[in-house]
Scaffold this motif. Structure first.
Motif, PDB file in Angstrom:
ATOM      1  N   VAL A   1      26.747  43.648  40.303  1.00 16.21           N
ATOM      2  CA  VAL A   1      27.505  44.812  40.759  1.00 16.21           C
ATOM      3  C   VAL A   1      28.222  44.462  42.055  1.00 16.21           C
ATOM      4  O   VAL A   1      27.632  43.912  42.979  1.00 16.21           O
ATOM      5  CB  VAL A   1      26.581  46.029  40.982  1.00 16.21           C
ATOM      6  N   GLU A   2      29.508  44.793  42.095  1.00 22.12           N
ATOM      7  CA  GLU A   2      30.335  44.608  43.283  1.00 22.12           C
ATOM      8  C   GLU A   2      30.803  45.982  43.740  1.00 22.12           C
ATOM      9  O   GLU A   2      31.100  46.848  42.918  1.00 22.12           O
ATOM     10  CB  GLU A   2      31.543  43.728  42.943  1.00 22.12           C
ATOM     11  N   PHE A   3      30.877  46.178  45.054  1.00 22.56           N
ATOM     12  CA  PHE A   3      31.354  47.440  45.619  1.00 22.56           C
ATOM     13  C   PHE A   3      32.685  47.191  46.301  1.00 22.56           C
ATOM     14  O   PHE A   3      32.821  46.248  47.077  1.00 22.56           O
ATOM     15  CB  PHE A   3      30.347  47.980  46.637  1.00 22.56           C
TER      16      PHE A   3
ATOM     17  N   LEU B   1      26.691  44.913  27.242  1.00 25.01           N
ATOM     18  CA  LEU B   1      27.680  43.849  27.034  1.00 25.01           C
ATOM     19  C   LEU B   1      27.410  42.613  27.894  1.00 25.01           C
ATOM     20  O   LEU B   1      28.065  41.591  27.732  1.00 25.01           O
ATOM     21  CB  LEU B   1      29.088  44.377  27.351  1.00 25.01           C
ATOM     22  N   LYS B   2      26.475  42.761  28.839  1.00 23.64           N
ATOM     23  CA  LYS B   2      26.148  41.682  29.778  1.00 23.64           C
ATOM     24  C   LYS B   2      27.381  41.231  30.568  1.00 23.64           C
ATOM     25  O   LYS B   2      27.705  40.037  30.653  1.00 23.64           O
ATOM     26  CB  LYS B   2      25.494  40.520  29.051  1.00 23.64           C
ATOM     27  N   VAL B   3      28.070  42.226  31.171  1.00 20.91           N
ATOM     28  CA  VAL B   3      29.255  41.960  31.981  1.00 20.91           C
ATOM     29  C   VAL B   3      29.069  42.583  33.364  1.00 20.91           C
ATOM     30  O   VAL B   3      28.284  43.521  33.533  1.00 20.91           O
ATOM     31  CB  VAL B   3      30.538  42.517  31.311  1.00 20.91           C
ATOM     32  N   PRO B   4      29.793  42.095  34.362  1.00 19.52           N
ATOM     33  CA  PRO B   4      29.677  42.655  35.711  1.00 19.52           C
ATOM     34  C   PRO B   4      30.367  44.017  35.833  1.00 19.52           C
ATOM     35  O   PRO B   4      31.227  44.363  35.029  1.00 19.52           O
ATOM     36  CB  PRO B   4      30.368  41.616  36.595  1.00 19.52           C
ATOM     37  N   VAL B   5      29.964  44.748  36.876  1.00 17.13           N
ATOM     38  CA  VAL B   5      30.544  46.058  37.160  1.00 17.13           C
ATOM     39  C   VAL B   5      31.108  46.047  38.579  1.00 17.13           C
ATOM     40  O   VAL B   5      30.467  45.539  39.502  1.00 17.13           O
ATOM     41  CB  VAL B   5      29.486  47.179  37.046  1.00 17.13           C
TER      42      VAL B   5
ATOM     43  N   GLY C   1      34.790  42.204  33.197  1.00 21.01           N
ATOM     44  CA  GLY C   1      33.945  43.270  33.712  1.00 21.01           C
ATOM     45  C   GLY C   1      34.460  44.677  33.479  1.00 21.01           C
ATOM     46  O   GLY C   1      35.556  44.898  32.962  1.00 21.01           O
ATOM     47  N   ILE C   2      33.628  45.613  33.891  1.00 24.34           N
ATOM     48  CA  ILE C   2      33.934  47.044  33.816  1.00 24.34           C
ATOM     49  C   ILE C   2      34.131  47.550  35.239  1.00 24.34           C
ATOM     50  O   ILE C   2      33.330  47.257  36.131  1.00 24.34           O
ATOM     51  CB  ILE C   2      32.801  47.810  33.112  1.00 24.34           C
ATOM     52  N   VAL C   3      35.190  48.304  35.448  1.00 24.71           N
ATOM     53  CA  VAL C   3      35.483  48.937  36.732  1.00 24.71           C
ATOM     54  C   VAL C   3      35.182  50.416  36.581  1.00 24.71           C
ATOM     55  O   VAL C   3      35.563  51.031  35.577  1.00 24.71           O
ATOM     56  CB  VAL C   3      36.958  48.719  37.133  1.00 24.71           C
TER      57      VAL C   3
ATOM     58  N   MET D   1      37.414  47.181  30.871  1.00 25.52           N
ATOM     59  CA  MET D   1      37.496  48.633  30.735  1.00 25.52           C
ATOM     60  C   MET D   1      37.440  49.276  32.113  1.00 25.52           C
ATOM     61  O   MET D   1      36.816  48.756  33.032  1.00 25.52           O
ATOM     62  CB  MET D   1      36.322  49.153  29.901  1.00 25.52           C
ATOM     63  N   LEU D   2      38.085  50.427  32.238  1.00 25.67           N
ATOM     64  CA  LEU D   2      37.994  51.291  33.409  1.00 25.67           C
ATOM     65  C   LEU D   2      37.276  52.558  32.984  1.00 25.67           C
ATOM     66  O   LEU D   2      37.637  53.168  31.967  1.00 25.67           O
ATOM     67  CB  LEU D   2      39.396  51.626  33.939  1.00 25.67           C
ATOM     68  N   VAL D   3      36.251  52.956  33.732  1.00 27.60           N
ATOM     69  CA  VAL D   3      35.492  54.166  33.428  1.00 27.60           C
ATOM     70  C   VAL D   3      35.685  55.146  34.582  1.00 27.60           C
ATOM     71  O   VAL D   3      35.495  54.788  35.746  1.00 27.60           O
ATOM     72  CB  VAL D   3      33.990  53.859  33.235  1.00 27.60           C
ATOM     73  N   VAL D   4      36.063  56.378  34.252  1.00 28.42           N
ATOM     74  CA  VAL D   4      36.240  57.431  35.256  1.00 28.42           C
ATOM     75  C   VAL D   4      35.625  58.726  34.747  1.00 28.42           C
ATOM     76  O   VAL D   4      35.525  58.942  33.541  1.00 28.42           O
ATOM     77  CB  VAL D   4      37.740  57.667  35.588  1.00 28.42           C
TER      78      VAL D   4
END
Length: 179
Positions: free
Chosen positions: A119-121, A63-67, A38-40, A141-144
């Motif tokens: 999506v997870e919080f 990408l069909k991945v969780p966030v 997933g992507i964070v 990946m980490l997105v900021v």
């Protein structure tokens, strides 16, 4: 009414200051990494964080991945829990719940534009860079965002994005502000 204190308040939270919240937070388990595929994405409620969230959600959809959307907080930045009263210190879980509720509300519009995306919080009492680095451990990946709530202090002490680029063990995408 509580027989020990006579106040009707939860005696666990009667410490009188934020030390009780920090003690309860210290007893919580460490931040578990997000999903490996997933992507964070970090979200502090700023406009730049909203832009970074949109980019992360678009990437994840493609990408069909969780966030995993993450917000770090302190007693100073947390919204007041519903049970807050002057002279009463709410518990860690009350503050964490209020922060999570605010995070969900702040990101709801962007998340609903990506139906079908998992999506997870996550919320954590602590510094944003450390929290993001821990949660993104092993992630895709980490997105900021490149500018958040740090202002002048952020420039003097080092920005969250700079710390993430230096110390995260996954690729980091720093999303520049819209111009």
């Amino acid at each position: 009414m509580d027989a020990d204190t006579g106040t009707g308040k939860d005696p666990r939270a009667e410490a009188g200051d934020a030390a009780a919240v920090h003690a309860e937070a210290a007893a919580q388990p460490a931040q578990e990494p997000g999903p490996r595929t997933g992507i964070v994405v970090g979200h502090d409620g700023s406009a730049d964080a909203n832009h970074a969230l949109t980019v992360a959600l678009d990437l994840a959809a493609g990408l069909k991945v969780p966030v995993t959307i993450v917000r770090a907080w302190t007693i100073d930045t947390a919204p007041r829990p519903a049970n807050w009263e002057f002279g009463y210190v709410s518990s860690y879980s009350d503050y964490a719940g209020a922060v999570r509720e605010r995070l969900v509300n702040d990101t709801q519009a962007a998340v609903t534009e990506h139906p079908g995306l998992t999506v997870e919080f996550r919320v954590a009492l602590g510094g944003p860079a450390k929290t993001l680095i821990e949660v993104s451990r092993g992630s895709r990946m980490l997105v900021v965002g490149s500018r958040g709530r740090g202002g002048l202090a952020g420039m003097l002490l080092g920005s969250v994005s700079e710390q993430c680029v230096r110390h995260a063990d996954c690729p980091v995408l720093v999303v520049r502000p819209r111009t």
